[in-house]
Design a protein around this motif. Sequence first.
Motif, PDB file in Angstrom:
ATOM      1  N   MET A  95      95.558  -2.907 -90.739  1.00  0.00           N
ATOM      2  CA  MET A  95      95.760  -1.462 -90.816  1.00  0.00           C
ATOM      3  C   MET A  95      97.015  -1.105 -90.033  1.00  0.00           C
ATOM      4  N   ASP A  96      98.081  -0.637 -90.706  1.00  0.00           N
ATOM      5  CA  ASP A  96      99.280  -0.244 -89.986  1.00  0.00           C
ATOM      6  C   ASP A  96      99.114   1.164 -89.428  1.00  0.00           C
ATOM      7  N   ALA A  97     100.128   1.635 -88.713  1.00  0.00           N
ATOM      8  CA  ALA A  97      99.984   2.905 -88.005  1.00  0.00           C
ATOM      9  C   ALA A  97      99.859   4.100 -88.943  1.00  0.00           C
ATOM     10  N   LEU A  98     100.502   4.040 -90.113  1.00  0.00           N
ATOM     11  CA  LEU A  98     100.337   5.134 -91.071  1.00  0.00           C
ATOM     12  C   LEU A  98      98.912   5.163 -91.599  1.00  0.00           C
ATOM     13  N   TYR A 147     107.709   1.177 -85.453  1.00  0.00           N
ATOM     14  CA  TYR A 147     107.801   1.529 -86.871  1.00  0.00           C
ATOM     15  C   TYR A 147     108.976   0.805 -87.518  1.00  0.00           C
ATOM     16  N   LEU A 148     110.112   0.812 -86.848  1.00  0.00           N
ATOM     17  CA  LEU A 148     111.274   0.103 -87.365  1.00  0.00           C
ATOM     18  C   LEU A 148     111.019  -1.402 -87.408  1.00  0.00           C
ATOM     19  N   ALA A 149     110.275  -1.888 -86.418  1.00  0.00           N
ATOM     20  CA  ALA A 149     110.020  -3.326 -86.345  1.00  0.00           C
ATOM     21  C   ALA A 149     109.167  -3.828 -87.507  1.00  0.00           C
ATOM     22  N   LEU A 150     108.375  -2.935 -88.108  1.00  0.00           N
ATOM     23  CA  LEU A 150     107.562  -3.359 -89.252  1.00  0.00           C
ATOM     24  C   LEU A 150     108.427  -3.842 -90.409  1.00  0.00           C
ATOM     25  N   GLY A 151     109.668  -3.388 -90.470  1.00  0.00           N
ATOM     26  CA  GLY A 151     110.564  -3.821 -91.533  1.00  0.00           C
ATOM     27  C   GLY A 151     111.322  -5.090 -91.219  1.00  0.00           C
ATOM     28  N   ASP A 152     111.168  -5.618 -90.010  1.00  0.00           N
ATOM     29  CA  ASP A 152     111.858  -6.856 -89.646  1.00  0.00           C
ATOM     30  C   ASP A 152     111.146  -8.051 -90.277  1.00  0.00           C
ATOM     31  N   THR A 157     109.784  -8.499 -78.280  1.00  0.00           N
ATOM     32  CA  THR A 157     109.976  -7.628 -77.122  1.00  0.00           C
ATOM     33  C   THR A 157     111.211  -6.751 -77.290  1.00  0.00           C
ATOM     34  N   GLU A 158     112.277  -7.303 -77.868  1.00  0.00           N
ATOM     35  CA  GLU A 158     113.499  -6.537 -78.091  1.00  0.00           C
ATOM     36  C   GLU A 158     113.260  -5.375 -79.050  1.00  0.00           C
ATOM     37  N   LEU A 159     112.502  -5.612 -80.117  1.00  0.00           N
ATOM     38  CA  LEU A 159     112.322  -4.588 -81.144  1.00  0.00           C
ATOM     39  C   LEU A 159     111.188  -3.616 -80.826  1.00  0.00           C
ATOM     40  N   VAL A 160     110.094  -4.118 -80.298  1.00  0.00           N
ATOM     41  CA  VAL A 160     108.904  -3.288 -80.077  1.00  0.00           C
ATOM     42  C   VAL A 160     108.897  -2.654 -78.687  1.00  0.00           C
ATOM     43  N   GLY A 161     109.530  -3.314 -77.738  1.00  0.00           N
ATOM     44  CA  GLY A 161     109.565  -2.780 -76.387  1.00  0.00           C
ATOM     45  C   GLY A 161     108.545  -3.373 -75.455  1.00  0.00           C
ATOM     46  N   GLU A 162     107.722  -4.280 -75.940  1.00  0.00           N
ATOM     47  CA  GLU A 162     106.741  -4.976 -75.117  1.00  0.00           C
ATOM     48  C   GLU A 162     106.399  -6.303 -75.784  1.00  0.00           C
ATOM     49  N   PRO A 163     105.893  -7.280 -75.028  1.00  0.00           N
ATOM     50  CA  PRO A 163     105.556  -8.593 -75.595  1.00  0.00           C
ATOM     51  C   PRO A 163     104.397  -8.492 -76.583  1.00  0.00           C
ATOM     52  N   PRO A 164     104.246  -9.511 -77.446  1.00  0.00           N
ATOM     53  CA  PRO A 164     103.181  -9.479 -78.463  1.00  0.00           C
ATOM     54  C   PRO A 164     101.784  -9.284 -77.882  1.00  0.00           C
TER      55      PRO A 164
END
Length: 324
Positions: free
Chosen positions: A1-4, A202-207, A246-253
Motif C-alpha cells: 500500500m503506497d502513501a496515496l 514521493y519522489l523516491a517512489l519513481g527511482d 538515505t539520500e532520496l528518502v531522508g532516513e535509512p531503510p
Amino acid sequence: MDALAGLLEGPRAKGAFLIRACFDPPWSVRIEDRAPVSVMVMLRGEGWLIPDDGEKIHLGTNDIAVARGPEPYVCADDPATEPRAVILPDGRCTAPDGSEAKDYIDLGTRTWGGRTDGAAVMLVGTYQMQGELSSRLLDALPPQLVLRKDVWDCKLTPLLAEEIVRDEPGQEVVLDRLLDLLLIATLRAWFASPEASPPAWYLALGDPVVGVALRALQDDPAHPWTVAELAARAGVSRAALARHFTELVGEPPMAYLTGWRLALAADLLRDTALTVGAIARKAGYGSPFALSTAFKREYGVSPAEFREGRGGAGLGAGVPTGLR
C-alpha cells in the motif's frame, strides 16, 4: 500500500460527504468543520477560496481546489462578501451569529444553497478520515492548492456532476469511488506541477532502485526485512541501497520501516477492534510487548492508551445537518 492508497483507506472505510452547492451572488460560506481534506470543483461560475491566513485563491469554472484542514476558510463570490452560513464540526450549519441558517437550504438530492439553477455551482467532497499513514501525504500538501482548467482538464468532473444528483441503490458507494478517483488524480497532477514540492519519499517512489525497496516495505511491513534482502530485490549492494535510500528518502531503510509499521499500528488501533497482539503481528512486531515499547517511544502513550483516546479522532469532519 503506497502513501496515496494509505490516504484513501479512511474514506473507503468510513464514507465521504458530497454536496452540490448552488448560489447566486452575493454568497459566502465559512468552513470550520476541521475536516482533514476537502476537494472542491467550481462546476459553474466563479468564486474565491479565502483562508484566514494566506493568499486568497480565485476559482474559475472547472478549476479544482483542495483544502487541507483543520484551519478554517471561506468560500465566496467575492473576498469582501461576509459569510452567510458557517459549517461546524459537530454537524451543524448555522448563521454566523449561531442562530438557525436561513439563507441556504436543502434543495434536494445532495444539493444545498440558494436555488438549484444558481449562477455558481460548486461540487464539494469532504473526507472524514484521520490516520497516521494518510498524514504522511497530507502534511506534504499546502493548506490550499488549485489546479486550473487550462493546465489540467479532469475527465472525472462531468461524471461526478452527473452522479451526485442521482438517487439509486448503491449510489453512496459509487460517489465514494468517484471522489477517491478525483482526489488521487488531482494529487498526482499537483505533485507533477512545477509549483509543487513533493516530499522526498514521493519522489523516491519513481527511482528504479529506491522505489523497489519502498514499495516492498509498504506492501508487506510485517515481513522481517533486512537491508540485504531489500538490496537483492533492487539488484544493488547493501551499501549502495542504504546510501541511495538515505539520500532520496531522508532516513535509512530500517528507520523508514519502523515509522511505517508504527503508523500502521496507530491506524489499526484507531479504526479496528483487533487485539494488540493481532496488530503487532500485522505491523511486523514479534509480540505485543515489542510493539508497546516501540509505540510508547514514538507516541508517548501505550497502544491501549492511544486506542482509548482514539488518537485524537475528535477532529473528524462535520456534515451539515439535514444535507445527507
